[in-house]
Design a protein around this motif. Structure first.
Motif, PDB file in Angstrom:
ATOM      1  N   CYS A   1      18.795   7.331 -17.513  1.00 29.77           N
ATOM      2  CA  CYS A   1      17.854   7.447 -18.636  1.00 29.77           C
ATOM      3  C   CYS A   1      17.504   6.104 -19.261  1.00 29.77           C
ATOM      4  CB  CYS A   1      18.417   8.378 -19.704  1.00 29.77           C
ATOM      5  SG  CYS A   1      18.482  10.089 -19.181  1.00 29.77           S
ATOM      6  N   GLU A   2      18.400   5.147 -19.164  1.00 25.49           N
ATOM      7  CA  GLU A   2      18.171   3.854 -19.820  1.00 25.49           C
ATOM      8  C   GLU A   2      17.515   2.829 -18.906  1.00 25.49           C
ATOM      9  OE1 GLU A   2      21.979   2.861 -21.488  1.00 25.49           O
ATOM     10  OE2 GLU A   2      21.903   4.554 -22.874  1.00 25.49           O
ATOM     11  N   ASN A   3      17.152   3.240 -17.696  1.00 32.24           N
ATOM     12  CA  ASN A   3      16.458   2.353 -16.775  1.00 32.24           C
ATOM     13  C   ASN A   3      14.992   2.770 -16.713  1.00 32.24           C
ATOM     14  OD1 ASN A   3      15.476   0.832 -14.701  1.00 32.24           O
ATOM     15  ND2 ASN A   3      16.972   1.487 -13.188  1.00 32.24           N
ATOM     16  N   PRO A   4      14.120   2.096 -17.468  1.00 31.96           N
ATOM     17  CA  PRO A   4      12.723   2.533 -17.537  1.00 31.96           C
ATOM     18  C   PRO A   4      11.969   2.415 -16.215  1.00 31.96           C
ATOM     19  CG  PRO A   4      13.013   0.441 -18.688  1.00 31.96           C
ATOM     20  CD  PRO A   4      14.381   0.913 -18.268  1.00 31.96           C
ATOM     21  N   SER A   5      12.459   1.622 -15.290  1.00 31.36           N
ATOM     22  CA  SER A   5      11.731   1.430 -14.031  1.00 31.36           C
ATOM     23  C   SER A   5      11.803   2.640 -13.099  1.00 31.36           C
ATOM     24  CB  SER A   5      12.251   0.196 -13.298  1.00 31.36           C
ATOM     25  OG  SER A   5      13.575   0.407 -12.859  1.00 31.36           O
ATOM     26  N   ASN A   6      12.735   3.564 -13.332  1.00 28.15           N
ATOM     27  CA  ASN A   6      12.840   4.702 -12.420  1.00 28.15           C
ATOM     28  C   ASN A   6      12.012   5.905 -12.844  1.00 28.15           C
ATOM     29  OD1 ASN A   6      14.342   6.061 -14.352  1.00 28.15           O
ATOM     30  ND2 ASN A   6      16.305   5.634 -13.395  1.00 28.15           N
ATOM     31  N   GLY A   7      11.376   5.850 -14.014  1.00 29.93           N
ATOM     32  CA  GLY A   7      10.479   6.912 -14.440  1.00 29.93           C
ATOM     33  C   GLY A   7      11.152   8.171 -14.955  1.00 29.93           C
ATOM     34  N   VAL A   8      12.450   8.110 -15.240  1.00 29.47           N
ATOM     35  CA  VAL A   8      13.197   9.282 -15.698  1.00 29.47           C
ATOM     36  C   VAL A   8      13.411   9.188 -17.204  1.00 29.47           C
ATOM     37  CG1 VAL A   8      15.422  10.474 -15.559  1.00 29.47           C
ATOM     38  CG2 VAL A   8      14.357   9.581 -13.502  1.00 29.47           C
ATOM     39  N   THR A   9      13.207  10.298 -17.890  1.00 25.06           N
ATOM     40  CA  THR A   9      13.473  10.365 -19.326  1.00 25.06           C
ATOM     41  C   THR A   9      14.379  11.560 -19.609  1.00 25.06           C
ATOM     42  OG1 THR A   9      11.653  11.846 -19.894  1.00 25.06           O
ATOM     43  CG2 THR A   9      11.153   9.488 -19.802  1.00 25.06           C
ATOM     44  N   THR A  10      14.878  11.642 -20.825  1.00 28.24           N
ATOM     45  CA  THR A  10      15.734  12.769 -21.196  1.00 28.24           C
ATOM     46  C   THR A  10      14.940  14.070 -21.242  1.00 28.24           C
ATOM     47  OG1 THR A  10      15.400  12.309 -23.542  1.00 28.24           O
ATOM     48  CG2 THR A  10      17.374  11.380 -22.514  1.00 28.24           C
ATOM     49  N   CYS A  11      13.622  13.980 -21.286  1.00 27.59           N
ATOM     50  CA  CYS A  11      12.769  15.176 -21.330  1.00 27.59           C
ATOM     51  C   CYS A  11      12.241  15.575 -19.953  1.00 27.59           C
ATOM     52  CB  CYS A  11      11.602  14.939 -22.274  1.00 27.59           C
ATOM     53  SG  CYS A  11      12.107  14.686 -23.976  1.00 27.59           S
ATOM     54  N   ALA A  12      12.682  14.892 -18.907  1.00 26.30           N
ATOM     55  CA  ALA A  12      12.203  15.198 -17.552  1.00 26.30           C
ATOM     56  C   ALA A  12      12.538  16.642 -17.177  1.00 26.30           C
ATOM     57  CB  ALA A  12      12.857  14.243 -16.547  1.00 26.30           C
ATOM     58  N   SER A  13      11.630  17.247 -16.402  1.00 25.39           N
ATOM     59  CA  SER A  13      11.890  18.608 -15.915  1.00 25.39           C
ATOM     60  C   SER A  13      11.511  18.697 -14.446  1.00 25.39           C
ATOM     61  CB  SER A  13      11.107  19.633 -16.734  1.00 25.39           C
ATOM     62  OG  SER A  13       9.724  19.440 -16.579  1.00 25.39           O
ATOM     63  N   ASN A  14      12.106  19.669 -13.756  1.00 27.94           N
ATOM     64  CA  ASN A  14      11.766  19.872 -12.350  1.00 27.94           C
ATOM     65  C   ASN A  14      10.580  20.831 -12.242  1.00 27.94           C
ATOM     66  OD1 ASN A  14      12.833  22.469 -12.668  1.00 27.94           O
ATOM     67  ND2 ASN A  14      14.708  22.032 -11.544  1.00 27.94           N
ATOM     68  N   ARG A  15      10.229  21.225 -11.048  1.00 33.94           N
ATOM     69  CA  ARG A  15       9.041  22.064 -10.857  1.00 33.94           C
ATOM     70  C   ARG A  15       9.196  23.459 -11.450  1.00 33.94           C
ATOM     71  NH1 ARG A  15       9.202  24.181  -4.727  1.00 33.94           N
ATOM     72  NH2 ARG A  15      11.449  24.332  -4.568  1.00 33.94           N
TER      73      ARG A  15
ATOM     74  N   ALA B   1       0.838  -1.202   0.000  1.00 38.26           N
ATOM     75  CA  ALA B   1       0.000   0.000   0.000  1.00 38.26           C
ATOM     76  C   ALA B   1       0.872   1.251   0.000  1.00 38.26           C
ATOM     77  CB  ALA B   1      -0.932  -0.006   1.206  1.00 38.26           C
ATOM     78  N   ARG B   2       1.956   1.224   0.766  1.00 43.55           N
ATOM     79  CA  ARG B   2       2.858   2.382   0.799  1.00 43.55           C
ATOM     80  C   ARG B   2       3.596   2.557  -0.521  1.00 43.55           C
ATOM     81  NH1 ARG B   2       6.371   1.050   5.489  1.00 43.55           N
ATOM     82  NH2 ARG B   2       5.170  -0.822   5.536  1.00 43.55           N
ATOM     83  N   VAL B   3       3.996   1.444  -1.136  1.00 42.28           N
ATOM     84  CA  VAL B   3       4.698   1.517  -2.418  1.00 42.28           C
ATOM     85  C   VAL B   3       3.769   2.070  -3.486  1.00 42.28           C
ATOM     86  CG1 VAL B   3       5.704   0.125  -4.269  1.00 42.28           C
ATOM     87  CG2 VAL B   3       6.363  -0.286  -1.902  1.00 42.28           C
ATOM     88  N   GLU B   4       2.511   1.688  -3.450  1.00 42.51           N
ATOM     89  CA  GLU B   4       1.547   2.114  -4.448  1.00 42.51           C
ATOM     90  C   GLU B   4       1.112   3.563  -4.267  1.00 42.51           C
ATOM     91  OE1 GLU B   4       0.361   0.163  -6.955  1.00 42.51           O
ATOM     92  OE2 GLU B   4       1.669  -1.456  -6.329  1.00 42.51           O
ATOM     93  N   ALA B   5       1.335   4.134  -3.092  1.00 43.93           N
ATOM     94  CA  ALA B   5       0.887   5.502  -2.825  1.00 43.93           C
ATOM     95  C   ALA B   5       1.531   6.464  -3.815  1.00 43.93           C
ATOM     96  CB  ALA B   5       1.227   5.903  -1.393  1.00 43.93           C
ATOM     97  N   PRO B   6       0.723   7.294  -4.491  1.00 41.14           N
ATOM     98  CA  PRO B   6       1.261   8.198  -5.510  1.00 41.14           C
ATOM     99  C   PRO B   6       2.347   9.124  -4.984  1.00 41.14           C
ATOM    100  CG  PRO B   6      -1.139   8.208  -5.547  1.00 41.14           C
ATOM    101  CD  PRO B   6      -0.711   7.402  -4.367  1.00 41.14           C
ATOM    102  N   ASN B   7       2.200   9.619  -3.761  1.00 35.91           N
ATOM    103  CA  ASN B   7       3.212  10.545  -3.270  1.00 35.91           C
ATOM    104  C   ASN B   7       4.564   9.854  -3.096  1.00 35.91           C
ATOM    105  OD1 ASN B   7       2.488   9.043  -1.042  1.00 35.91           O
ATOM    106  ND2 ASN B   7       2.357  10.780   0.346  1.00 35.91           N
ATOM    107  N   THR B   8       4.555   8.576  -2.768  1.00 35.97           N
ATOM    108  CA  THR B   8       5.806   7.836  -2.621  1.00 35.97           C
ATOM    109  C   THR B   8       6.448   7.603  -3.986  1.00 35.97           C
ATOM    110  OG1 THR B   8       4.938   6.737  -0.672  1.00 35.97           O
ATOM    111  CG2 THR B   8       6.855   5.730  -1.708  1.00 35.97           C
ATOM    112  N   VAL B   9       5.642   7.201  -4.942  1.00 35.91           N
ATOM    113  CA  VAL B   9       6.150   6.979  -6.292  1.00 35.91           C
ATOM    114  C   VAL B   9       6.656   8.293  -6.864  1.00 35.91           C
ATOM    115  CG1 VAL B   9       5.508   6.301  -8.645  1.00 35.91           C
ATOM    116  CG2 VAL B   9       4.640   5.001  -6.689  1.00 35.91           C
TER     117      VAL B   9
END
Length: 143
Positions: free
Chosen positions: A68-82, A33-41
Motif C-alpha cells: 500500500c505504501e509503494n505508489p508505483s505499483n498502483g495498489v491502494t487500500t481501497c482496491a477491489s477485485n472484479r 511499447a510493451r510496458v506502455e500497453a494498458p493490458n500489461t500495466v
C-alpha cells in the motif's frame, strides 16, 4: 474442519530490465511499447492487488504496508477485485485486527459492498470474528 480461504483475483505479469547493456535501440523501443500497453500495466496492477488481498486475509500486515505504501505499483487500500471484494473484506474474513486497523486508518471504506452487496462486517460475521465486527461498528454505527 478445513479452513476456508477466499481466492484473490490475481493475474500474471513479468518484469523487464531496460538497463541491460545488450539492449539495442529497437529492443528498447519494443520493450517500452510493451510496458506502455494498458493490458500489461493492468495485469501488473491486478497481480499486485492479488498479493495485497492474500496478505490481508492471512494477516501479513508488513506485506500489506509494503504494497500500500509503494505508489508505483498502483495498489491502494481501497482496491477491489472484479467481484468488488476489497482488501478490508479479505482482512475481515481472515480476522487479524492489526491488518484491519491499518487498512481502516489508511482509507479503507468500511461501508463499501462487493457485487453481491456484502460489506466488510458481513465478511467478519461469516467467518465468526465478533471482535472484528465490534470494531467495524465502532467505525460506522450504521453497519
Amino acid at each position: 474442519m478445513a479452513m476456508r480461504r477466499l481466492a484473490p483475483d490475481g493475474g500474471g505479469g513479468g518484469s523487464l530490465d531496460l538497463q541491460s547493456p545488450l539492449a539495442s535501440r529497437f529492443d528498447m523501443a519494443s520493450a517500452l511499447a510493451r510496458v506502455e500497453a494498458p493490458n500489461t500495466v493492468q495485469r501488473r496492477i491486478v497481480e499486485q492487488q492479488g498479493k495485497l488481498f492474500t496478505a490481508a486475509e492471512y494477516g501479513d500486515v508488513q506485506s500489506v504496508k509494503l504494497l500500500c505504501e509503494n505508489p508505483s505499483n498502483g495498489v491502494t487500500t481501497c482496491a477491489s477485485n472484479r467481484f468488488g471484494t476489497t482488501a478490508l473484506m479479505f482482512a475481515c474474513f481472515g480476522g487479524d485486527m492489526e491488518t484491519i486497523k491499518y487498512l481502516v486508518n489508511h482509507g479503507a471504506d468500511v461501508t463499501s459492498a462487493d457485487l453481491r452487496g456484502r460489506n466488510a462486517a458481513l465478511y467478519a460475521a461469516e467467518a465468526g470474528h465478533l471482535r472484528v465486527l465490534q470494531y467495524l461498528t465502532l467505525q460506522d454505527p450504521s453497519l
